[in-house]
Design an enzyme around this catalytic site. Structure first.
Site, PDB file in Angstrom:
ATOM      1  N   HIS A 295       0.789  -1.235   0.000  1.00 52.03           N
ATOM      2  CA  HIS A 295       0.000   0.000   0.000  1.00 52.03           C
ATOM      3  C   HIS A 295       0.813   1.273   0.000  1.00 52.03           C
ATOM      4  O   HIS A 295       0.243   2.362   0.006  1.00 52.03           O
ATOM      5  CB  HIS A 295      -0.915   0.045   1.223  1.00 52.03           C
ATOM      6  CG  HIS A 295      -2.120  -0.821   1.100  1.00 52.03           C
ATOM      7  ND1 HIS A 295      -3.303  -0.373   0.570  1.00 52.03           N
ATOM      8  CD2 HIS A 295      -2.326  -2.116   1.427  1.00 52.03           C
ATOM      9  CE1 HIS A 295      -4.185  -1.356   0.590  1.00 52.03           C
ATOM     10  NE2 HIS A 295      -3.621  -2.431   1.099  1.00 52.03           N
ATOM     11  N   LYS A 480      -9.050  13.773   3.679  1.00 54.74           N
ATOM     12  CA  LYS A 480      -8.182  12.599   3.727  1.00 54.74           C
ATOM     13  C   LYS A 480      -7.301  12.775   4.949  1.00 54.74           C
ATOM     14  O   LYS A 480      -7.287  13.860   5.536  1.00 54.74           O
ATOM     15  CB  LYS A 480      -7.334  12.497   2.459  1.00 54.74           C
ATOM     16  CG  LYS A 480      -6.662  13.839   2.106  1.00 54.74           C
ATOM     17  CD  LYS A 480      -5.931  13.841   0.792  1.00 54.74           C
ATOM     18  CE  LYS A 480      -6.781  13.719  -0.449  1.00 54.74           C
ATOM     19  NZ  LYS A 480      -6.790  12.448  -1.114  1.00 54.74           N
ATOM     20  N   ARG A 481      -6.523  11.785   5.339  1.00 57.86           N
ATOM     21  CA  ARG A 481      -5.635  11.954   6.479  1.00 57.86           C
ATOM     22  C   ARG A 481      -4.663  13.109   6.215  1.00 57.86           C
ATOM     23  O   ARG A 481      -4.316  13.377   5.078  1.00 57.86           O
ATOM     24  CB  ARG A 481      -4.827  10.680   6.705  1.00 57.86           C
ATOM     25  CG  ARG A 481      -5.708   9.530   7.113  1.00 57.86           C
ATOM     26  CD  ARG A 481      -5.199   8.809   8.348  1.00 57.86           C
ATOM     27  NE  ARG A 481      -5.210   9.658   9.490  1.00 57.86           N
ATOM     28  CZ  ARG A 481      -4.604   9.358  10.645  1.00 57.86           C
ATOM     29  NH1 ARG A 481      -3.929   8.242  10.782  1.00 57.86           N
ATOM     30  NH2 ARG A 481      -4.678  10.175  11.652  1.00 57.86           N
ATOM     31  N   LYS A 486       0.463  14.380   1.086  1.00 53.13           N
ATOM     32  CA  LYS A 486      -0.841  14.650   0.482  1.00 53.13           C
ATOM     33  C   LYS A 486      -1.019  16.141   0.170  1.00 53.13           C
ATOM     34  O   LYS A 486      -1.943  16.555  -0.515  1.00 53.13           O
ATOM     35  CB  LYS A 486      -1.958  14.151   1.390  1.00 53.13           C
ATOM     36  CG  LYS A 486      -2.015  12.617   1.504  1.00 53.13           C
ATOM     37  CD  LYS A 486      -3.153  12.176   2.409  1.00 53.13           C
ATOM     38  CE  LYS A 486      -3.258  10.679   2.587  1.00 53.13           C
ATOM     39  NZ  LYS A 486      -4.050   9.994   1.539  1.00 53.13           N
ATOM     40  N   THR A 588      -8.526   6.336  -2.676  1.00 54.40           N
ATOM     41  CA  THR A 588      -9.877   5.845  -2.952  1.00 54.40           C
ATOM     42  C   THR A 588     -10.862   6.995  -2.795  1.00 54.40           C
ATOM     43  O   THR A 588     -11.950   6.964  -3.369  1.00 54.40           O
ATOM     44  CB  THR A 588     -10.285   4.694  -2.010  1.00 54.40           C
ATOM     45  OG1 THR A 588      -9.999   5.075  -0.658  1.00 54.40           O
ATOM     46  CG2 THR A 588      -9.552   3.421  -2.369  1.00 54.40           C
ATOM     47  N   LYS A 592     -14.469   7.954  -4.899  1.00 54.78           N
ATOM     48  CA  LYS A 592     -15.793   8.282  -4.345  1.00 54.78           C
ATOM     49  C   LYS A 592     -16.304   9.582  -4.956  1.00 54.78           C
ATOM     50  O   LYS A 592     -17.478   9.700  -5.328  1.00 54.78           O
ATOM     51  CB  LYS A 592     -15.704   8.460  -2.825  1.00 54.78           C
ATOM     52  CG  LYS A 592     -15.248   7.244  -2.065  1.00 54.78           C
ATOM     53  CD  LYS A 592     -14.915   7.617  -0.609  1.00 54.78           C
ATOM     54  CE  LYS A 592     -14.083   6.527   0.042  1.00 54.78           C
ATOM     55  NZ  LYS A 592     -13.423   6.990   1.281  1.00 54.78           N
TER      56      LYS A 592
HETATM   57  C1  LIG Z   1     -12.132   7.041   1.600  1.00 53.52           C
HETATM   58  C2  LIG Z   1     -11.661   7.502   2.914  1.00 53.52           C
HETATM   59  C3  LIG Z   1     -10.294   7.743   3.125  1.00 53.52           C
HETATM   60  C4  LIG Z   1      -9.257   7.604   2.032  1.00 53.52           C
HETATM   61  O1  LIG Z   1      -9.132   8.838   1.370  1.00 53.52           O
HETATM   62  P1  LIG Z   1      -7.900   9.146   0.390  1.00 53.52           P
HETATM   63  O2  LIG Z   1      -8.258  10.455  -0.192  1.00 53.52           O
HETATM   64  O3  LIG Z   1      -7.867   8.059  -0.612  1.00 53.52           O
HETATM   65  O4  LIG Z   1      -6.684   9.197   1.238  1.00 53.52           O
HETATM   66  C5  LIG Z   1      -9.902   8.204   4.358  1.00 53.52           C
HETATM   67  N1  LIG Z   1     -10.781   8.399   5.355  1.00 53.52           N
HETATM   68  C6  LIG Z   1     -12.101   8.197   5.182  1.00 53.52           C
HETATM   69  C7  LIG Z   1     -13.026   8.467   6.312  1.00 53.52           C
HETATM   70  C8  LIG Z   1     -12.584   7.735   3.968  1.00 53.52           C
HETATM   71  O5  LIG Z   1     -13.902   7.513   3.804  1.00 53.52           O
END
Ligand SMILES: *Cc1c(COP(=O)(O)O)cnc(C)c1O
Length: 745
Positions: A295, A480-481, A486, A588, A592
């Site tokens: 990952h 995102k985190r 990022k 991911t 979404k």
């Molecule tokens: C989908 C999701 C992530 C992953 O987000 P990335 O932009 O791919 O890092 C992180 N936290 C939550 C709550 C999510 O639903």
């Protein structure tokens, strides 16, 4: 499900609070599921993951059971709004993408009728709850079971003991149903016994900056891996006898990153100690049973365990890993590898066990999580292993479940797809490519849906953050985190530059916009926390300036989690996916957003590359250095100070950290952030994530979006094209690929 509906009708709701009702309705649903749990197949796949970011089960499970609408109706007849349960629970037994992927995969496998079972840990406290105070992150414990846990079933008679050198622990399984064509289970183990035993499943990610924290983390990894392997070997022996040559025929195990890789050694230990296999035979059985998903290529995230630590609490496991290292060395030598190549692939090196190397050597299949990432593994991180074992490597681009991330969180858009392309797309085996070619005719309807989802989002934000966003604002979101790679920091600078340009009128006709951030920082990650504070300083400057606040707003939402994502994703126009090229394995979140009709404003990184391939570059906004360009900068002695010297706006933005524009409350954090860009630190060069290199093209992309959005229909069509071409990013597709190419189920 007639019975559930009848029981629900009979439910006396008078004078019951939301929590009691939630529990009673969930229990009715669990009751109706009891006889539907699918028996294991002849061949089953197991997903081993230290995280599951499930989010809320209530609405999703009712939807999967086909009773969400009837429940809503029956409750309404009793005077209850089904949304009252929204504040109750959000099981966050994970940090971010990796844990959410695990949840999406289980969902897709059940929907497709595939026997995939999850194994993990039932943490007492999940990911902390985040509050902002004075723009700073405060962490509160997440006691997610305080209202009960009606979706789990404790399996008292299936508990087992896991042994460490110094003490033993009882692993008690809790089963969570995963509902679809099949009803599979996610089995989470809870640690019980002495006080030190119980600690093992107390916290998700104990702080591992101390020796004690590291030890606990290692115990967690072994705890659930050993419980799972103990169970699977016992079941095999009971069903097929003590000959384990057939074990790989009936069991295939997917290692979600390196955390469960110790399971490989545990299987060998059990086969040799308990079932009389020779070491060689056990190694072959293990190799045929395991597969590994990588990952990340970030060096700090690749686990290496000190040999001495493993020896201390798991001496037999340490022995086995050392033997595997010797076997590997011999094999690689025989294959003609050089000393350097062998050192690079070694399982044991510098007194540590390199878990990713162990995983690659001991797995049948090794996969990356997006096409670009898999190429980086083959040509970078695992290049030597790829040369020796090319057949192991394959790509499995991530996906997200369209049930939670479209049907559940955006029923309005789902209805529009139904009307335009028929309902067939809802089936797990189907997709919504029927929309392709029909987007032109529905831009008006789509814009209405988007406006409605924005209204819902703005209401939610007003309620939870106390900030009002005027209707009609264009929505950019980065959720995102929080991590330097990022580059939320870069977005902060971009917003600051937009602000400066609005103030000095060098941009006019700016379409009123809001930037929404949501992110948690690891509690010990000082720079990430400083970035949160910096963004919030910018937010209060912008939001309180009457000259711009009707054109620009900035909101940092508190406690970003799956449930918040379900609100933000449908209400967003522009998905910000701006990581330094080469560092976001897949992402991911990007999928979404795409699925819900946001355009991607991003770099050529992770799955963004494939998003653009599918939805068209012209329907998205790509900017910044590519992987090759970043490589060239790295080798060419990149100098961020030269960029600053040439660009006054960038200078102004970066200097704002130290020129008194903002206050970090005297902590020195902002100066430290400033230094990270301009002078670097003992462990890294200045601006190691190339923020200043990409900032100008980023601001230009944001402005181009802003102009295009004002054109209305053209932009809506771009958004819709993204929806129509997002089928590829459904985890149903991903899971079908795993099932066909890796698991053979
Ligand atoms: C989908 C999701 C992530 C992953 O987000 P990335 O932009 O791919 O890092 C992180 N936290 C939550 C709550 C999510 O639903």
């Amino acid at each position: 499900m007639k019975k559930f509906e009848e029981e629900l009708q009979k439910l006396n709701a008078d004078n019951k609070d939301a929590i009691t009702l939630y529990r009673e309705i969930s229990e009715l649903a669990m009751e109706s599921l009891r006889e539907r749990i699918s028996p294991p197949a002849e061949r089953n796949a197991y997903y081993l993951s230290i995280e599951y970011l499930l989010g809320r089960s209530f609405y999703n499970n009712l939807m999967e059971l086909g009773v969400l609408d009837s429940t809503k109706r029956i409750l309404a007849e009793k005077g209850i709004d089904i949304n009252v349960f929204e504040e109750i629970e959000d099981a966050a037994l994970g940090n971010g993408g990796l844990g959410r992927l695990a949840a999406c995969f289980l969902d897709s496998a059940a929907a497709l009728g595939l026997p995939l079972y999850g194994y993990g840990i039932r943490y007492k406290y999940g990911l902390f709850k985040q509050k902002l105070e004075d723009g700073r992150q405060i962490e509160l414990p997440d006691d997610w079971q305080r209202y009960g846990d009606p979706w789990s079933v404790r399996r008292e008679n299936e508990k087992r003991v896991v042994e460490f050198a110094d003490f033993s622990v009882t692993a008690v399984p809790y089963d969570i149903p995963v509902i679809g064509k099949r009803v599979n289970t996610l089995r989470l183990f809870q640690a019980e016994g002495s006080d030190e035993a119980k600690k093992i499943s107390e916290w998700l990610y104990p702080p591992d900056d101390t020796e004690e924290g590291k030890l606990l983390r290692l115990r967690q990894e072994y705890f659930f891996s050993a419980a799972a392997i103990g169970e699977l070997t016992e079941r095999h022996a009971a069903r097929y006898g003590k000959n384990f040559d057939a074990f790989p025929q009936h069991n295939t195990l997917q290692l979600n990153d390196t955390h469960p890789v110790i399971a490989v050694a545990e299987l060998i230990r059990l086969l040799t100690e308990k079932y009389g296999a020779s070491f060689k035979n056990a190694v072959n059985i293990a190799k045929a049973s395991f597969n590994y998903t990588n990952h990340t290529v970030l060096p700090e995230a690749l686990e290496c365990w000190n040999e001495s630590l493993v020896k201390k609490i798991l001496p037999k496991i340490a022995d086995i890993i050392e033997r595997l290292n010797k076997i590997q060395e011999k094999e690689l030598k025989a294959l003609g590898c050089t000393k350097e190549e062998i050192a690079d692939m070694a399982i044991y090196r510098n007194g540590t066990f390199a878990m990713a190397n162990l995983a690659v050597y001991m797995s049948s299949a090794v996969n990356g999580v997006a096409a670009l990432h898999t190429e980086i593994l083959k040509n970078g991180l695992f290049r030597n292993a790829y040369r020796v074992f090319p057949d192991k490597f394959r790509n499995k681009t991530n996906g997200v479940t369209k049930r939670r991330w479209l049907m559940l969180c955006n029923p309005e858009l789902a209805d529009l797809i139904d009307k335009t392309a028929g309902k067939g797309w809802r089936d797990a085996d189907s997709d919504y490519s029927a929309l392709i070619g029909k987007t032109d005719g529905i831009t008006k309807e789509f814009t209405e849906v988007k406006s409605e989802k924005k209204r819902q989002l703005f209401n939610h934000i007003a309620k939870h953050e106390g900030i009002t966003i005027p209707n009609g604002f264009l929505v950019y979101a980065q959720v995102k985190r929080l991590h330097e790679y990022k580059r939320q920091f870069m977005t902060a600078f971009a917003i600051y530059e937009l602000y400066v340009m609005l103030k000095n009128k060098s941009i006019t006709n700016f379409y009123p916009s809001v930037f929404i951030f949501g992110a948690k920082s690891a509690p010990s990650y000082r720079r990430a926390k400083a970035i949160i504070k910096f963004i919030n300083e910018i937010a209060s400057l912008v939001n309180n300036d009457p000259e711009v606040s009707d054109k620009l707003k900035v909101v940092f939402v508190q406690n970003y989690n799956v449930s918040y994502a379900e609100k933000i994703v449908p209400g967003t126009d522009v998905s910000l996916q701006v990581s330094t090229a080469g560092l976001e394995a897949s992402g991911t979140g990007n999928m979404k957003f795409m699925m819900n009709g946001a355009v991607t404003c991003g770099t050529m990184d992770g799955a963004n590359v494939e998003i653009v391939e599918h939805a068209g570059r012209e329907n998205n906004y790509i900017f910044g250095a590519t992987v090759q360009e970043i490589e060239a900068l790295k080798n060419g002695g990149y100098n961020p100070n030269a960029v600053l010297a040439e660009n006054e706006l960038h200078r102004k933005a970066v200097e704002s950290l130290v020129d008194g524009s903002f206050s970090d409350g005297g902590t020195g954090e902002f100066k430290e952030l400033y230094n990270s860009l301009t002078v670097g630190a003992s462990w890294h060069k200045p601006d190691q994530y190339y923020i200043l290199n990409d900032l100008e093209s980023y601001v230009n992309a944001l402005l181009a979006i802003n102009r295009d959005y004002a054109e209305g229909k053209v932009f809506a069509r771009k958004q819709l094209e993204n929806v129509a071409r997002s089928s590829y990013f459904s985890s149903d597709r991903t899971i079908k690929e795993y099932a066909q190419d890796i698991w053979h189920i």
